[in-house]
Design an enzyme around this catalytic site. Sequence first.
Site, PDB file in Angstrom:
ATOM      1  N   CYS A 165       0.831  -1.206   0.000  1.00  0.00           N
ATOM      2  CA  CYS A 165       0.000   0.000   0.000  1.00  0.00           C
ATOM      3  C   CYS A 165       0.869   1.261   0.000  1.00  0.00           C
ATOM      4  O   CYS A 165       2.020   1.251   0.447  1.00  0.00           O
ATOM      5  CB  CYS A 165      -0.867   0.051   1.243  1.00  0.00           C
ATOM      6  SG  CYS A 165      -2.153  -1.186   1.309  1.00  0.00           S
TER       7      CYS A 165
ATOM      8  N   CYS B 172      -2.070  -0.824   7.276  1.00  0.00           N
ATOM      9  CA  CYS B 172      -1.419   0.483   7.269  1.00  0.00           C
ATOM     10  C   CYS B 172      -1.673   1.209   8.588  1.00  0.00           C
ATOM     11  O   CYS B 172      -0.783   1.891   9.109  1.00  0.00           O
ATOM     12  CB  CYS B 172      -1.903   1.308   6.080  1.00  0.00           C
ATOM     13  SG  CYS B 172      -1.264   0.651   4.523  1.00  0.00           S
TER      14      CYS B 172
ATOM     15  N   GLU C  53       0.577   3.941   1.909  1.00  0.00           N
ATOM     16  CA  GLU C  53       0.916   4.443   3.243  1.00  0.00           C
ATOM     17  C   GLU C  53       2.141   3.719   3.800  1.00  0.00           C
ATOM     18  O   GLU C  53       3.037   4.337   4.374  1.00  0.00           O
ATOM     19  CB  GLU C  53      -0.256   4.246   4.215  1.00  0.00           C
ATOM     20  CG  GLU C  53      -1.533   4.959   3.801  1.00  0.00           C
ATOM     21  CD  GLU C  53      -2.436   4.102   2.919  1.00  0.00           C
ATOM     22  OE1 GLU C  53      -1.913   3.357   2.063  1.00  0.00           O
ATOM     23  OE2 GLU C  53      -3.656   4.187   3.083  1.00  0.00           O
TER      24      GLU C  53
HETATM   25  N1  THU Z   1      -4.364   0.350  -1.072  1.00  0.00           N
HETATM   26  C1  THU Z   1      -3.488   1.271  -0.554  1.00  0.00           C
HETATM   27  O1  THU Z   1      -2.506   1.650  -1.215  1.00  0.00           O
HETATM   28  N2  THU Z   1      -3.711   1.739   0.691  1.00  0.00           N
HETATM   29  C2  THU Z   1      -4.744   1.343   1.493  1.00  0.00           C
HETATM   30  O2  THU Z   1      -4.760   1.649   2.676  1.00  0.00           O
HETATM   31  C3  THU Z   1      -5.840   0.572   0.917  1.00  0.00           C
HETATM   32  C4  THU Z   1      -5.523  -0.137  -0.347  1.00  0.00           C
HETATM   33  C5  THU Z   1      -4.110  -0.171  -2.419  1.00  0.00           C
HETATM   34  C6  THU Z   1      -3.757  -1.627  -2.441  1.00  0.00           C
HETATM   35  C7  THU Z   1      -4.151  -2.006  -3.845  1.00  0.00           C
HETATM   36  O3  THU Z   1      -3.090  -1.697  -4.720  1.00  0.00           O
HETATM   37  C8  THU Z   1      -5.315  -1.095  -4.162  1.00  0.00           C
HETATM   38  O4  THU Z   1      -5.262  -0.043  -3.206  1.00  0.00           O
HETATM   39  C9  THU Z   1      -6.673  -1.775  -4.095  1.00  0.00           C
HETATM   40  O5  THU Z   1      -6.829  -2.456  -2.889  1.00  0.00           O
END
Ligand code: THU
Length: 135
Positions: free
Chosen positions: A58, A92, A60
């Site tokens: 992710c 996260c 974060e």
């Molecule tokens: N994702 C994030 O980057 N941060 C989060 O807190 C929630 C989800 C991303 C992971 C994945 O690449 C996409 O969002 C869909 O879940």
Amino acid sequence: MTLSDEKRQELIRVASQARTRAYAPYSNYQVGAALLTKNGETFTGVNVENAAYSDTICAERSAVFSAVSAGAREFDAIAIVTRNGGAPCGSCRQVLSEFGLDIEVLQADEGENLLQQSTVKDLLPGAFLSQDLLE
Ligand code: THU
């Protein structure tokens, strides 16, 4: 430290710019994060997806790992930009909690509108913390 509205908007802008570098060919859900340290530095992160879906990281956590790798451990705020102002996931929240329950969390949409303002403590009551490892 409490941020000014101008500083919050600036952090959102940086996260929004970072978001253009997200690698999200599978979900098409691009996420950008900007993490502000207590001494005014900003570290960014994006989601980086993988064909082995669960190996995705992710935005974060990318930002936290980038900051810690550079020697920064004290943070005031994180801005997260997605198309709809989506919330940070549980993993996260847990990773952020390691570095402070009072970190401000700013969720903004792709128009850079601040939709939700909270803290890590608000988002993850009962986080597992280092003191839980004692005894
Ligand atoms: N994702 C994030 O980057 N941060 C989060 O807190 C929630 C989800 C991303 C992971 C994945 O690449 C996409 O969002 C869909 O879940």
